[in-house]
Design an enzyme around this catalytic site. Sequence first.
Site, mmCIF file in Angstrom:
data_model
loop_
_atom_site.group_PDB
_atom_site.id
_atom_site.type_symbol
_atom_site.label_atom_id
_atom_site.label_comp_id
_atom_site.label_asym_id
_atom_site.label_seq_id
_atom_site.Cartn_x
_atom_site.Cartn_y
_atom_site.Cartn_z
ATOM 1 N N ALA A 42 -19.637 22.712 -2.234
ATOM 2 C CA ALA A 42 -19.614 22.929 -3.684
ATOM 3 C C ALA A 42 -18.465 22.180 -4.355
ATOM 4 O O ALA A 42 -18.619 21.649 -5.458
ATOM 5 C CB ALA A 42 -19.500 24.421 -3.990
ATOM 6 N N GLU A 43 -17.322 22.133 -3.697
ATOM 7 C CA GLU A 43 -16.141 21.518 -4.300
ATOM 8 C C GLU A 43 -16.207 19.994 -4.350
ATOM 9 O O GLU A 43 -15.881 19.398 -5.367
ATOM 10 C CB GLU A 43 -14.880 21.943 -3.538
ATOM 11 C CG GLU A 43 -14.449 23.365 -3.803
ATOM 12 C CD GLU A 43 -13.884 23.578 -5.197
ATOM 13 O OE1 GLU A 43 -13.597 22.604 -5.916
ATOM 14 O OE2 GLU A 43 -13.734 24.747 -5.572
ATOM 15 N N SER A 44 -16.567 19.370 -3.236
ATOM 16 C CA SER A 44 -16.451 17.910 -3.157
ATOM 17 C C SER A 44 -17.683 17.198 -2.633
ATOM 18 O O SER A 44 -17.701 15.971 -2.584
ATOM 19 C CB SER A 44 -15.285 17.547 -2.229
ATOM 20 O OG SER A 44 -15.605 17.950 -0.901
ATOM 21 N N TYR A 129 -20.845 28.007 -10.026
ATOM 22 C CA TYR A 129 -20.097 27.681 -8.811
ATOM 23 C C TYR A 129 -20.198 28.826 -7.797
ATOM 24 O O TYR A 129 -20.537 28.622 -6.632
ATOM 25 C CB TYR A 129 -18.643 27.420 -9.197
ATOM 26 C CG TYR A 129 -17.664 27.300 -8.060
ATOM 27 C CD1 TYR A 129 -17.444 26.088 -7.424
ATOM 28 C CD2 TYR A 129 -16.922 28.403 -7.637
ATOM 29 C CE1 TYR A 129 -16.515 25.972 -6.394
ATOM 30 C CE2 TYR A 129 -15.996 28.294 -6.608
ATOM 31 C CZ TYR A 129 -15.797 27.076 -5.997
ATOM 32 O OH TYR A 129 -14.888 26.966 -4.978
#
Length: 163
Positions: A42-44, A129
């Site tokens: 999800a972050e990168s 998110y």
Amino acid sequence: PTPPTNPQPPTLPHPFDLTQAVKDASGTYRLDPDLVTSVIRAESGFNVRAVSPKGAQGLMQLMPQTATQLGVKNAFDPQANVEAGTRYLRELLERYNFDLIKALAAYNAGPQRVEQYNGVPPYYETKAYVARIVRDFNKKKLAAKSAKPSSAKKPTAAPTPAN
């Protein structure tokens, strides 16, 4: 001298093994490696060099100030990033009594926002998110459960009661 026709990027002294890094950090901080992997996705999107519009860096998108507080000298060092991001996630889980939703919201929007709103802040990005990570994590758990050998489902003889 002619320049090489096919220049190669500099090689790291040792190749980075994300699976091993996640396994190591998860073991150290007693977190499920699938959760850490879901956060990284999800972050990168697994991009070691990812930089967000707000300045978060690396696999687990550490903000520079957070990275400094966690002792990270180079947020683009994938090993250091995963270790620190996993530690930060563990700290947030402890802070919110292992409420995963609040911890993920704090990882995304900052603990001050979770406290300000006494829960997930009303930001579309943060809600999406949290939902994305929970969905990805649950999908991994479901896949692992269905991948278990079917022999476990076969009826077995009833155990004899101990006298």
